[in-house]
Design an enzyme around this catalytic site. Structure first.
Site, PDB file in Angstrom:
ATOM      1  N   SER A  84       4.417  -3.463  -8.623  1.00  0.00           N
ATOM      2  CA  SER A  84       3.004  -3.278  -8.973  1.00  0.00           C
ATOM      3  C   SER A  84       2.264  -2.277  -8.100  1.00  0.00           C
ATOM      4  CB  SER A  84       2.283  -4.630  -8.943  1.00  0.00           C
ATOM      5  OG  SER A  84       2.733  -5.448 -10.003  1.00  0.00           O
ATOM      6  N   VAL A  85       2.919  -1.668  -7.132  1.00  0.00           N
ATOM      7  CA  VAL A  85       2.315  -0.506  -6.468  1.00  0.00           C
ATOM      8  C   VAL A  85       2.064   0.588  -7.505  1.00  0.00           C
ATOM      9  CG1 VAL A  85       2.725   1.313  -4.749  1.00  0.00           C
ATOM     10  CG2 VAL A  85       3.307  -1.066  -4.221  1.00  0.00           C
TER      11      VAL A  85
END
Length: 459
Positions: A84-85
């Site tokens: 999810s970066v």
């Protein structure tokens, strides 16, 4: 873990264009993702996959392009799945499109994507999606195999197909319902970022891989190409499909620490991106506190696809499950990156240990900066000169740690609203009170309006 402090390093050379990936990513956290042949996609070589270790690589630096410390299982050219970066990268692109006038924050989702007019996203704005405050029902419980987040993985091809799940990402998004009003509380949902990616693609007329390459990766001077996974129809997975090298993620963090400016001088994120992320909306903290998501950040908030863990600090994070963390501390000028392959999606103890480690390193480097100041001149014997700040982060540190009272006098404080969040011991003295008595930094003299001079005394 190793840390470095260097003054400057040459800008890295960008070597090759962006490439897409459908084959297995470089971390083992999503084991069921299937390979799909496509002649237009360049798969990663099998040698680029690291062993599944709890922590694959660390990097922490201040004031220079980041070096890295990697174990033998990861080379400098090894890409690691960022999970999810990826959301933060999409958030930067969306805000850049807003800055260029391609998007507007108050645009309705269904006006941009007619295919979502009958979905739960209808009526939501781009701002609602950016801050994950739509009313769409989506369950992101990682210990539930039937949670929506895993059903979406079946639709993406990250898990084997299911008869009761649509066969593509966009079909899945279009059938999500709404269970709350838009613009309400924050709820962490990966579906929001996939819709945001869709919005960016429709508004710009470019696919997400091209947007990331042209608007971010080439601008920050990425050293290696990155990969992004796609669904069976070729749509990029914007919520967590990006794979990149440690050093290039460090360049991304360094750009954010420099208020969106890459070391090439290019303005990647809009000039207002970092300030807007840290200050956020008036109700952002209340919306964050009302969440049912396990954030572990009391007093924090979520803005522009970025986590802000502390209520009174210039620290923000990009996070991914299984241990990915990008740490940016604007006060000390320190950025840090950690890539991991935890056996579980979330681990509170390891998360706090990681954040605590970066905080300790940042504090130590910040003390070093104060003990070894950089000035424009040398003090001659017997003479005293005021210390002159040379870098922007030194000015920021000075004001954030200021103990001397600073006052602003004026009819209204409208043009300086929010400055007290950045300058300690700051007080507004104004005739009009824009906070209606709710701000401790605002002061309105009780004597009221000053007497007007008589006509005979006017010039």
């Amino acid at each position: 873990m190793r840390c470095w402090r260097r003054r400057r390093s040459p800008r890295p050379r960008h070597r090759s264009p962006w490439r897409w990936l459908r084959s297995r990513s470089s971390t083992s956290s999503r084991r069921a993702m299937t390979s799909r042949p496509a002649s237009s996609i360049t798969p990663a070589s099998s040698s680029s996959s690291p062993r599944a270790t709890p922590t694959a690589s660390w990097s922490c630096t201040t004031g220079a392009s980041p070096p890295s410390g990697t174990p033998q299982s990861m080379a400098p050219s090894t890409r690691h799945l960022l999970m999810s970066v990826t959301k933060t990268v999409v958030g930067v692109i969306a805000c850049a499109l807003v800055e260029d006038g391609v998007l507007a924050l108050d645009d309705r989702v269904e006006a941009i994507i007619p295919a979502l007019a009958g979905s739960g996203f209808a009526g939501a704005t781009v701002r609602d999606v950016l801050d994950m405050r739509t009313g769409v029902r989506f369950n992101e419980t990682y210990h539930d195999p039937d949670a929506d987040v895993y059903l979406m993985e079946h639709a993406c091809g990250w898990r084997s197909p299911r008869e009761d799940v649509p066969g593509s990402l966009r079909e899945f998004l279009a059938q999500l319902p709404r269970d709350e009003e838009h613009g309400g509380r924050f709820r962490y949902r990966s579906s929001e970022t996939n819709v945001l990616s869709w919005i960016c693609e429709v508004a710009s007329g470019q696919d997400l891989a091209t947007l990331i390459h042209e608007w971010v990766w080439a601008q920050i001077g990425a050293e290696f190409p990155a990969h992004i996974t796609v669904d069976p129809t070729g749509v990029a997975v914007g919520d967590g499909g990006l794979s990149a090298t440690l050093r290039d993620v460090g360049r991304l963090a360094d750009m954010l620490a420099r208020n969106g400016i890459a070391r090439s001088g290019a303005q990647v994120a809009p000039p207002w991106f970092v300030v807007d992320t840290l200050v956020a909306a008036e109700d952002s903290r209340d919306a964050f506190a009302a969440t049912n998501s396990p954030t572990g950040m009391p007093g924090g908030h979520y803005r522009n696809q970025v986590w802000v863990p502390f209520p009174d600090r210039s620290v923000f994070l990009a996070l991914g499950i299984h241990g990915q963390m990008v740490y940016v501390n604007q006060q000390s000028g320190v950025v840090g990156v950690k890539l991991s392959t935890w056996p579980t999606a979330q681990n509170g103890a390891l998360f706090y240990d990681t954040l605590g480690a970066f905080e300790s390193i940042s504090a130590a480097l910040d003390r070093y900066t104060h003990q070894h100041p950089v000035t424009h001149h040398q003090e001659a014997p017997g003479e005293a000169y005021p210390r002159t700040a040379q870098y922007l982060r030194e000015s920021r540190t000075f004001f954030r740690t200021n103990e001397d009272p600073i006052y602003f006098f004026g009819p209204t404080a409208f043009n300086l609203l929010g400055l007290d969040r950045w300058v300690c011991s700051f007080t507004y003295v104004s005739y009009y009170d824009p906070w209606d008595g709710m701000s401790p930094a605002g002061h309105v003299p009780r004597s009221g309006r000053a007497p007007r001079p008589s006509p005979a005394r006017r010039r």
